[in-house]
Write an enzyme that holds these catalytic residues in place. Structure first.
Site, PDB file in Angstrom:
ATOM      1  N   TYR A  51       0.850  -1.194   0.000  1.00  0.00           N
ATOM      2  CA  TYR A  51       0.000   0.000   0.000  1.00  0.00           C
ATOM      3  C   TYR A  51       0.888   1.246   0.000  1.00  0.00           C
ATOM      4  CZ  TYR A  51      -4.753  -1.686   1.492  1.00  0.00           C
ATOM      5  OH  TYR A  51      -6.006  -2.215   1.585  1.00  0.00           O
ATOM      6  N   GLU A  97      -6.504   0.661   8.394  1.00  0.00           N
ATOM      7  CA  GLU A  97      -6.419   1.104   9.807  1.00  0.00           C
ATOM      8  C   GLU A  97      -5.400   2.235   9.953  1.00  0.00           C
ATOM      9  OE1 GLU A  97      -8.525  -1.637   9.038  1.00  0.00           O
ATOM     10  OE2 GLU A  97      -6.635  -2.707   9.244  1.00  0.00           O
ATOM     11  N   ASN A 155      -9.682   0.867  -3.426  1.00  0.00           N
ATOM     12  CA  ASN A 155      -9.588  -0.190  -2.419  1.00  0.00           C
ATOM     13  C   ASN A 155     -10.963  -0.491  -1.855  1.00  0.00           C
ATOM     14  OD1 ASN A 155      -7.501  -1.735  -0.639  1.00  0.00           O
ATOM     15  ND2 ASN A 155      -9.035  -0.962   0.776  1.00  0.00           N
ATOM     16  N   GLU A 156     -11.422  -1.702  -2.081  1.00  0.00           N
ATOM     17  CA  GLU A 156     -12.756  -2.107  -1.594  1.00  0.00           C
ATOM     18  C   GLU A 156     -13.768  -1.003  -1.873  1.00  0.00           C
ATOM     19  OE1 GLU A 156     -12.672  -3.365   2.507  1.00  0.00           O
ATOM     20  OE2 GLU A 156     -12.108  -5.391   1.946  1.00  0.00           O
ATOM     21  N   GLU A 233      -6.883 -10.034  -0.157  1.00  0.00           N
ATOM     22  CA  GLU A 233      -6.591  -9.871   1.271  1.00  0.00           C
ATOM     23  C   GLU A 233      -7.143 -11.087   1.982  1.00  0.00           C
ATOM     24  OE1 GLU A 233      -7.918  -6.249   3.119  1.00  0.00           O
ATOM     25  OE2 GLU A 233      -7.170  -5.025   1.459  1.00  0.00           O
ATOM     26  N   TYR A 300      -1.326  -7.593  14.379  1.00  0.00           N
ATOM     27  CA  TYR A 300      -2.363  -8.209  13.551  1.00  0.00           C
ATOM     28  C   TYR A 300      -2.466  -9.721  13.760  1.00  0.00           C
ATOM     29  CZ  TYR A 300      -5.689  -7.434   9.728  1.00  0.00           C
ATOM     30  OH  TYR A 300      -6.830  -7.280   8.975  1.00  0.00           O
TER      31      TYR A 300
HETATM   32  C1  GLA Z   1     -10.077  -4.289   4.345  1.00  0.00           C
HETATM   33  C2  GLA Z   1      -9.162  -3.197   3.828  1.00  0.00           C
HETATM   34  C3  GLA Z   1      -7.793  -3.251   4.469  1.00  0.00           C
HETATM   35  C4  GLA Z   1      -7.921  -3.408   5.969  1.00  0.00           C
HETATM   36  C5  GLA Z   1      -8.732  -4.644   6.281  1.00  0.00           C
HETATM   37  C6  GLA Z   1      -8.952  -4.890   7.764  1.00  0.00           C
HETATM   38  O1  GLA Z   1      -9.847  -5.446   3.730  1.00  0.00           O
HETATM   39  O2  GLA Z   1      -9.026  -3.266   2.427  1.00  0.00           O
HETATM   40  O3  GLA Z   1      -7.095  -2.085   4.147  1.00  0.00           O
HETATM   41  O4  GLA Z   1      -8.540  -2.278   6.481  1.00  0.00           O
HETATM   42  O5  GLA Z   1     -10.015  -4.497   5.735  1.00  0.00           O
HETATM   43  O6  GLA Z   1      -7.751  -4.997   8.422  1.00  0.00           O
END
Ligand code: GLA
Length: 581
Positions: A51, A97, A155-156, A233, A300
């Site tokens: 990232y 985060e 991203n998402e 992920e 984590y």
């Molecule tokens: C999602 C986001 C990540 C992170 C995770 C939780 O997948 O894409 O950047 O925030 O959630 O850790």
């Protein structure tokens, strides 16, 4: 070049499976990058997932930083030297985060800008950033012989919006600036809607998930009938909030699900392979019914621990990977040595209220960002016209307000508890009201990302609005030159910065414990270890070995509230707190 053919990835024309792991350079001391990359290679990973935090690289419009822990070219170069590839994820939003999900404070504080949409004002900022970033990483693109084999778009995004024009703008922007590599999006794979809205039909869709592998892959397949199946992920652990439990994920369960994913022919990126640390004031926050700031450790419960040690989870996941791709047949490194030092006395002090700054006057209070500051504190001062008891109301603020009257502590308001009013008693007309407002981390996920800091609305006493403010920004971005004075053994009545020295014979990793201290942040030799809070879950802060020196070391601790101790300890072991059920 990486391509897709049918349901496979091809690398240089041959079938290829991406076995990647996320590892964020900005969460690892730069002198430890090589060690962590080597341990990624030994796990059997062929790719590192990177990232890029826009806000760290561009703290102010026009200002760019690629030094020290932000030396992205050096990080990419080290990955290439280790023979690994890169999945490059420059956002511009990254979540992670991380403070503001990587969006700069000068954007997340501006209500006129619609973040993560095709609002021209937002796109202009994105374009100016990519104009700076992409030339810096260009030599590392695969078509120039570099390690970057694929680049993620947003991203998402499907968890946030459905502005196809915005996604298209990012794709076109990458292409226009010379990125010819494979592009992909990632979205939560248990939601058809998110997968659909977060992607574009001519860009590879990938999923994010941690379990229910079969259903996740089936949903991804339904939305994208052909193409390689990839989990961008694979959540093998999780993060923590202050005041919550410590999250872990059983290593066996993570390894079994990884095995399932690989057995189904999937490609993967472990989130996280190695989490690292939210040093300084870099951690983000969540906002659902309440504001929940994220802790300093980003361990984590990843296969590689916060200090770079190999865990049981690492070994189990390595065995799972070895069934599907070649894993280097080399012995695994031993745990890193550690050092301890008890009873470090913090014998000099300076009040946070006396930290030098430039006072700015205004009729109404100004936000932190209006003062040109992103992190730390703003100290607001005005007077209460009348003597006697009254109700003080801070109508809008982020994230925590400590109230003082004529220099005496008079109360506390916390955003996480939705508090706005408290009773105060002024001992004289014209009593000085001081509000110390803390930025505890910007929201990094969901619709609450417009998240300015400081005072955000009027302050009233007995219903009457107070005016005539003087405010001083206190970023605490450099604590080395502060005017400390001997404090003897006086206990810190916050908010106070305390300083002490300790001598080490040898340098190794360590963990700072602050028993008897309530809430604040710590630095060693000027390096920002991050925030601490007695409510945990984490009870120690990771001190990377390169931060320490053989000989005399300097420690600075900010206590915001009060401390029943004037010493702190360096411990040889971490304590990340009590584990969630
Ligand atoms: C999602 C986001 C990540 C992170 C995770 C939780 O997948 O894409 O950047 O925030 O959630 O850790």
């Amino acid at each position: 070049m990486l391509e897709t053919a049918g349901d496979e990835f091809l690398w240089q024309g041959r079938p290829f499976r991406i076995v990647a792991g996320a590892m964020h350079y900005f969460r690892i001391h730069p002198e430890q990058w090589t060690d962590r990359i080597e341990k990624a290679r030994l796990l059997g990973l062929n790719t590192i997932d990177v990232y890029v935090p826009w806000n760290a690289h561009q703290p102010r419009p026009g200002e760019m930083r690629f030094d020290g822990i932000l030396d992205l070219p050096r990080y990419l170069g080290l990955i290439a030297e280790a023979g690994l590839k890169v999945l490059f994820r420059p956002g511009p939003y990254i979540c992670a985060e991380w403070d503001g999900g990587g969006l700069p404070a000068w954007l997340t504080s501006d209500p006129s800008i619609k973040l993560r949409t095709s609002d021209p004002a937002y796109l202009k900022a994105v374009d100016e950033w990519f104009d700076q970033l992409i030339p810096v990483i260009e030599p590392f693109l695969a078509h120039h012989g570099g390690p970057i084999i694929a680049v993620q778009v947003e991203n998402e995004y499907g968890a946030f919006g459905d502005d196809e024009q915005y996604l298209r703008h990012i794709v076109d922007g990458y292409r226009r600036r010379g990125i010819t590599e494979l592009l992909f999006t990632c979205d939560q794979a248990h939601s058809e809607e998110m997968l659909r809205n977060g992607g574009l039909d001519d860009v590879l869709r990938t999923g994010t998930f941690g379990g229910k592998v079969d259903t996740a892959l089936a949903t991804l397949r339904k939305i994208q009938p052909t193409g390689p199946l990839m989990c961008a992920e694979f959540w093998n652990g999780w993060f923590d909030h202050w005041g919550g439990p410590h999250h872990t994920r059983d290593g066996r369960s993570a390894a079994d699900d990884l095995e399932k994913l690989l057995a189904a022919g999937g490609s993967v990126s472990l989130y996280m392979f190695h989490g690292g640390t939210n040093f300084g004031f870099t951690s983000g926050a969540n906002l659902k019914h309440a504001y929940e700031p994220t802790i300093t450790s980003y361990d984590y419960d990843a296969p590689l621990a916060e200090n770079g040690d190999i865990t049981r989870k690492y070994e189990l996941m390595r065995a799972a990977i070895a069934k599907h791709v070649p894993v280097p047949d080399q012995p695994l490194p031993a745990p890193a040595p550690t050092v301890g030092h008890s009873g470090i006395v913090l014998d000099s002090a300076v009040s946070l209220l006396d930290v030098p700054g430039t006072p700015v006057e205004s009729a109404e209070p100004l936000t932190m960002e209006a003062l040109g500051q992103a992190d730390g504190f703003v100290i607001y001062r005005t007077t209460l016209p009348e003597a006697g008891p009254t109700v003080l109301t801070v109508t809008a603020y982020s994230d925590r307000v400590q109230v003082f009257l004529d220099g005496n502590p008079a109360g506390l308001l916390e955003r996480s508890r939705h508090e706005r009013s408290l009773p105060v008693v002024a001992s004289r007309p014209g009593a000085e009201l001081t509000l110390v407002v803390e930025n505890a981390g910007r929201v990094n996920y969901g619709p609450g990302m417009l998240d300015p800091k400081g005072l955000l609305g009027p302050v009233t006493a007995g219903g009457a609005e107070l005016s005539g403010w003087t405010q001083t920004a206190v970023p605490l971005d450099d604590v080395t030159g502060l005017p400390f004075a001997p404090a003897g053994t006086r206990l810190p009545i916050g908010p106070t910065l305390r300083r002490g020295e300790f001598t080490l014979d040898t340098v190794a990793d360590s963990y700072l414990a602050l028993p008897g201290w309530e809430r604040g942040a710590a630095w060693i030799n000027g390096f920002p270890l991050g925030r601490f809070a007695a409510r945990g879950p984490q009870r120690t802060l990771y001190v990377p070995a390169p931060v320490l020196k053989a000989g005399v070391n300097e420690i600075v601790v900010l206590e915001l509230q009060a401390s029943s101790s004037d010493t702190v300890d360096l411990l040889p072991e971490p304590d990340l707190g009590i584990v969630a059920d």
